[in-house]
Design a protein around this motif. Structure first.
Motif: not given
Length: 339
Positions: A24-48
């Motif tokens: 799963l690639p990084s989302f670091d290049g996102a210019t912003g986030w809506l409905n959520s703080p920034p998410l990362t592959p590491t922080g999503l580990r354990g989730k589908v």
């Protein structure tokens, strides 16, 4: 890149595993986030994780949205995280206020990463709207799907990945959606018209006598006859790379098409302005064939930069001539789509 990858045989009935297609690639290049703080592959580990690339005027994504919205609602409590990556096609889709309004109007309640620089798009090596990428709880991409359709198969992938992650509640029952308006499935059997752009850079079958004049005001006229899947302008317009802009009132666009639905991506050139219009089909008010953005007499107003559904014909579906007259100047038209 293949548009259709084969669905693994035996989901729900066998132990065959989905292949690992990458990390799963990084989302670091996102210019912003809506409905959520920034998410990362590491922080999503354990989730589908289901990543959905979209842009809010894309008719193909709009018809996919009811399923993505239903999956987020059904499985978010069982370990699924849906992330919409909004990568814009048209200049106005870079505007965060426009995206925020679309998120609210279209009831997109899951996290959205805005991708104005195409950095996330590039990290996934993506090429399509819409696109779905399915990642398991270990951060491995296990499946992807480009374009509309195969919703049952996609949901079965979600269920299998949740089961692998230890969820006992995913089950085998599939969602049922009641898609309406522009979100309703296309009538593929009768569809004979393809997406077309009004901007000079990508338009096809432009039929006004003398052709298109790039970047300058020009008085366009209609031909004596309009062939199927050809279109024309009438009045004082300026054609730029991505849009046609009306300079004086009572300009027209006509399109000969064969489809149940006709949509036009358009909006006012100036924020806060509005442009009145009237639609005719074969020279008559649309009546029962009107879309959600016009009344049965064909009257409507453009006040936002978005996709407008102008025709939904109850049948029979035949070659028809669509005409829209703008009663005020200042509209920008971008693309026709059909369904």
């Amino acid at each position: 890149m293949k548009l259709h990858w084969p669905m693994p045989v035996g989901l729900h009935t066998a132990t065959a595993r989905l292949p690992v297609e990458g990390e799963l690639p990084s989302f670091d290049g996102a210019t912003g986030w809506l409905n959520s703080p920034p998410l990362t592959p590491t922080g999503l580990r354990g989730k589908v994780v289901l990543v959905n690339f979209w842009t809010y005027t894309c008719i193909n994504w709009l018809r996919q949205l009811p399923y993505v919205r239903a999956w987020a609602g059904k499985y978010s409590g069982q370990g699924l995280v849906v992330i919409g990556v909004h990568t814009p096609e048209f200049p106005f889709e870079h505007d965060l206020d426009n995206v925020r309004r679309a998120v609210q109007d279209m009831r997109v309640g899951y996290p959205v990463a805005t991708d104005n620089d195409y950095a996330v798009w590039s990290a996934f090596d993506n090429h399509y709207w819409p696109a779905l990428y399915f990642a398991d709880a270990q951060g491995h991409i296990r499946h992807h799907r480009f374009g509309e359709g195969e919703y049952q198969q996609s949901e079965m992938v979600i269920q299998q990945l949740l089961a692998e992650a230890g969820s006992a509640d995913a089950g085998h029952e599939l969602v049922s959606v009641d898609a309406r308006g522009a979100e309703a499935p296309a009538d593929w059997v009768t569809l004979r018209s393809a997406e077309n752009y009004t901007g000079y850079e990508r338009t096809e079958n432009f039929a006004s006598p003398g052709g298109a004049v790039l970047g300058k005001r020009h008085a366009y006229t209609v031909p004596a006859e309009l062939r199927l899947n050809h279109w024309t302008l009438s009045g004082d317009w300026t054609l730029e790379d991505q849009a046609a802009t009306l300079n004086e009132a009572n300009g027209q666009i006509a399109y000969r098409f064969h489809a149940r639905d006709l949509h036009l991506v358009m909006g006012p050139a100036v924020r806060g302005a509005s442009v009145r219009f009237r639609v005719l089909i074969d020279g008559q008010p649309p009546g029962a064939a009107h879309g959600v953005d016009v009344d049965d007499q064909g009257h409507g107003t453009v006040a936002e930069q978005r996709l407008h559904q102008l025709i939904r014909h109850p049948g029979p579906i035949t070659d028809r001539t669509f005409q829209i007259t703008f009663l005020d100047p200042g509209v920008q038209a971008y693309a026709f789509t059909f369904g």
